[in-house]
Scaffold this active site. Sequence first.
Site, PDB file in Angstrom:
ATOM      1  N   GLN A   1       0.805  -1.220   0.000  1.00  0.00           N
ATOM      2  CA  GLN A   1       0.000   0.000   0.000  1.00  0.00           C
ATOM      3  C   GLN A   1       0.840   1.274   0.000  1.00  0.00           C
ATOM      4  OE1 GLN A   1      -2.705  -1.727   3.261  1.00  0.00           O
ATOM      5  NE2 GLN A   1      -4.100  -0.433   2.123  1.00  0.00           N
TER       6      GLN A   1
ATOM      7  N   GLU B   1      -5.545   1.936  -1.497  1.00  0.00           N
ATOM      8  CA  GLU B   1      -6.631   1.284  -0.752  1.00  0.00           C
ATOM      9  C   GLU B   1      -7.202   0.115  -1.576  1.00  0.00           C
ATOM     10  OE1 GLU B   1      -7.573   1.093   2.305  1.00  0.00           O
ATOM     11  OE2 GLU B   1      -9.369  -0.023   1.847  1.00  0.00           O
TER      12      GLU B   1
ATOM     13  N   TRP C   1      -5.063   3.265  11.671  1.00  0.00           N
ATOM     14  CA  TRP C   1      -4.931   3.051  10.231  1.00  0.00           C
ATOM     15  C   TRP C   1      -5.412   4.327   9.561  1.00  0.00           C
ATOM     16  CZ3 TRP C   1      -2.513  -0.522   7.398  1.00  0.00           C
ATOM     17  CH2 TRP C   1      -2.617  -0.374   6.006  1.00  0.00           C
TER      18      TRP C   1
ATOM     19  N   GLU D   1      -5.428  -2.042  13.950  1.00  0.00           N
ATOM     20  CA  GLU D   1      -5.946  -1.080  12.959  1.00  0.00           C
ATOM     21  C   GLU D   1      -7.302  -0.553  13.412  1.00  0.00           C
ATOM     22  OE1 GLU D   1      -6.291  -2.330   8.856  1.00  0.00           O
ATOM     23  OE2 GLU D   1      -4.364  -3.380   8.952  1.00  0.00           O
TER      24      GLU D   1
ATOM     25  N   HIS E   1       0.896  -9.155   4.723  1.00  0.00           N
ATOM     26  CA  HIS E   1      -0.257  -8.270   4.519  1.00  0.00           C
ATOM     27  C   HIS E   1      -0.629  -8.356   3.033  1.00  0.00           C
ATOM     28  CE1 HIS E   1      -2.448  -4.636   6.433  1.00  0.00           C
ATOM     29  NE2 HIS E   1      -3.011  -4.830   5.262  1.00  0.00           N
TER      30      HIS E   1
ATOM     31  N   ASN F   1      -1.944 -10.628   8.540  1.00  0.00           N
ATOM     32  CA  ASN F   1      -2.966  -9.604   8.675  1.00  0.00           C
ATOM     33  C   ASN F   1      -4.267 -10.116   8.056  1.00  0.00           C
ATOM     34  OD1 ASN F   1      -3.838  -6.695   9.114  1.00  0.00           O
ATOM     35  ND2 ASN F   1      -4.326  -6.979   6.953  1.00  0.00           N
ATOM     36  N   GLU F   2      -5.301 -10.255   8.880  1.00  0.00           N
ATOM     37  CA  GLU F   2      -6.667 -10.497   8.399  1.00  0.00           C
ATOM     38  C   GLU F   2      -6.806 -11.686   7.458  1.00  0.00           C
ATOM     39  OE1 GLU F   2      -8.202  -6.852   6.724  1.00  0.00           O
ATOM     40  OE2 GLU F   2      -8.280  -5.893   8.668  1.00  0.00           O
TER      41      GLU F   2
HETATM   42  C1  GBH Z   1      -8.037  -3.374   6.479  1.00  0.00           C
HETATM   43  O1  GBH Z   1      -8.966  -4.280   5.985  1.00  0.00           O
HETATM   44  C2  GBH Z   1      -6.715  -3.695   5.852  1.00  0.00           C
HETATM   45  O2  GBH Z   1      -5.884  -4.430   6.728  1.00  0.00           O
HETATM   46  C3  GBH Z   1      -5.980  -2.481   5.331  1.00  0.00           C
HETATM   47  O3  GBH Z   1      -4.947  -2.899   4.495  1.00  0.00           O
HETATM   48  C4  GBH Z   1      -6.959  -1.567   4.648  1.00  0.00           C
HETATM   49  O4  GBH Z   1      -6.321  -0.493   4.004  1.00  0.00           O
HETATM   50  C5  GBH Z   1      -7.916  -1.057   5.684  1.00  0.00           C
HETATM   51  O5  GBH Z   1      -8.559  -2.112   6.326  1.00  0.00           O
HETATM   52  C6  GBH Z   1      -8.985  -0.130   5.162  1.00  0.00           C
HETATM   53  O6  GBH Z   1      -9.834  -0.784   4.274  1.00  0.00           O
HETATM   54  O7  GBH Z   1     -17.063  -4.839   3.719  1.00  0.00           O
HETATM   55  O8  GBH Z   1     -18.762  -3.193   4.083  1.00  0.00           O
HETATM   56  O9  GBH Z   1     -19.118  -5.422   4.898  1.00  0.00           O
HETATM   57  C7  GBH Z   1     -10.276  -4.116   6.465  1.00  0.00           C
HETATM   58  C8  GBH Z   1     -11.189  -5.172   5.890  1.00  0.00           C
HETATM   59  C9  GBH Z   1     -13.169  -3.916   6.309  1.00  0.00           C
HETATM   60  C10 GBH Z   1     -13.246  -6.272   5.985  1.00  0.00           C
HETATM   61  C11 GBH Z   1     -14.548  -3.951   6.858  1.00  0.00           C
HETATM   62  C12 GBH Z   1     -14.643  -6.294   6.549  1.00  0.00           C
HETATM   63  C13 GBH Z   1     -16.655  -5.066   6.750  1.00  0.00           C
HETATM   64  C14 GBH Z   1     -17.435  -3.941   6.125  1.00  0.00           C
HETATM   65  N1  GBH Z   1     -12.489  -5.163   6.509  1.00  0.00           N
HETATM   66  N2  GBH Z   1     -15.282  -5.040   6.265  1.00  0.00           N
HETATM   67  S1  GBH Z   1     -18.142  -4.391   4.618  1.00  0.00           S
END
Ligand code: GBH
Length: 427
Positions: A18, A386, A379, A338, A109, A153-154
């Site tokens: 990113q 993004e 974050w 985050e 990540h 990460n995630e």
């Molecule tokens: C993070 O992911 C990442 O680690 C980061 O790299 C990224 O830049 C940051 O967030 C911002 O996006 O999809 O509308 O149902 C977050 C991923 C975001 C997945 C919220 C679940 C639920 C809302 N998560 N999402 S929705």
Amino acid sequence: MISFPDGFLWGAATASYQIEGAVHTDGRVPSIWDTFSHTPGMVADGHTGDVACDHYNRYLDDVEIMAWLGLKAYRFSVAWPRLADLSFYDRLVDALLAKGITPVATLYHWDLPQTLQDTGGWTNRETAFRFADYAAAVHRRLGDRVSVWTTLNEPWVSAFVGHGSGRHAPGVTDPAAAFAAAHHLMLGHGLAVQALRAGGAESVSLTLNLTPILGDPEPARLIDGLANRLFLDPVLRGEYPADVLAHLERFTKVNLDDLPTIAQPIDVLGVNYYTVNRVVADPSSEGHPEYPGSEGIAWEDPHGEVTEMDWEINPAGLEDLLVRLARDYPGTPLMITENGAAVPDGVSDPGRISYLDAHFRAARSAMDRGADLRGYFVWSLMDNFEWARGYHKRFGLVRVDYDTLERTPRDSARWYREVIAGNGLAD
Ligand code: GBH
């Protein structure tokens, strides 16, 4: 005054693809995100991480900004595609330490080397073992100066956005692949924990994106299983929850003998929190491709105010989540790795300040209710790539001008600087 404990780890977070750019420098090989972002139609306006914030070349300027902010810690990720030459991270870590900033290194990540994708990526069990080898190599190089490590990460996003909806690299849309990837990611986590421990790592963690699921109890239970318990329970309890296991076995079989490896003790759980989801029973719904088998469940529109991502602003969701984790998975210290908001561009960003203020307060009240929270990473340090949304969504405390690559601290950066300096918020 709302104060946080002494030594509370205030930080900011970023991720390699990113921000770094320099995708052809020092022997970096292509990742699945290079392939995906260069595939027409996958990322908004064809944006790629080729240049991003050019952090690879400007990291010293960025560390200066971190020092000005007064960050106690900085969470960054190491790019697996740079394994052949990790000297950039050597320099970054040294620069952080020179400013008294604790480096918190995430090993994955989302930038899987494309060569590993070519042999199946996370759907191939072998990738988990390659990940542990890579973790050991990075630890050998940086472990004398980096003491806090995060494996993944995630993994939910890698598995279900990468292989369910296909909105992220590698862009696969196959439920069986998504569940297989989830299992192999967790196996890779466990193997990497073992490798890091063998190398003497002091603190080892995993970061999960945890999303409270509100709404009708029955669908909420299922979706909570797929979003949250699918990862929490194997890692922290050594088992798949019975309802989740029955559900995933409709799509694929997983090797339950891996559970003891997956359940290696961790020192801290990283929590990424942005929003809640709301679900209702709706027989006419096709479900959501990121939740295979969710036919008959519909996602409600957000309630109240949303960010530029259209994500509901719900600080109570963070408080409830932290309290739940303390209750259901006792004994594991927590770190918010985050939290933050995309708001309209500009140096003035009152929306980001009010979002962070409300979430800091929510975290503090969760601590009063028993959550053992050790730190909080915003974050993000600066605007960045993004993912599928390209450069359109801005999460930065620091603004990046993508024409000049100039960095400008926003009002929220000045505000956060005061929070850190005072270790708290005014009443
Ligand atoms: C993070 O992911 C990442 O680690 C980061 O790299 C990224 O830049 C940051 O967030 C911002 O996006 O999809 O509308 O149902 C977050 C991923 C975001 C997945 C919220 C679940 C639920 C809302 N998560 N999402 S929705």
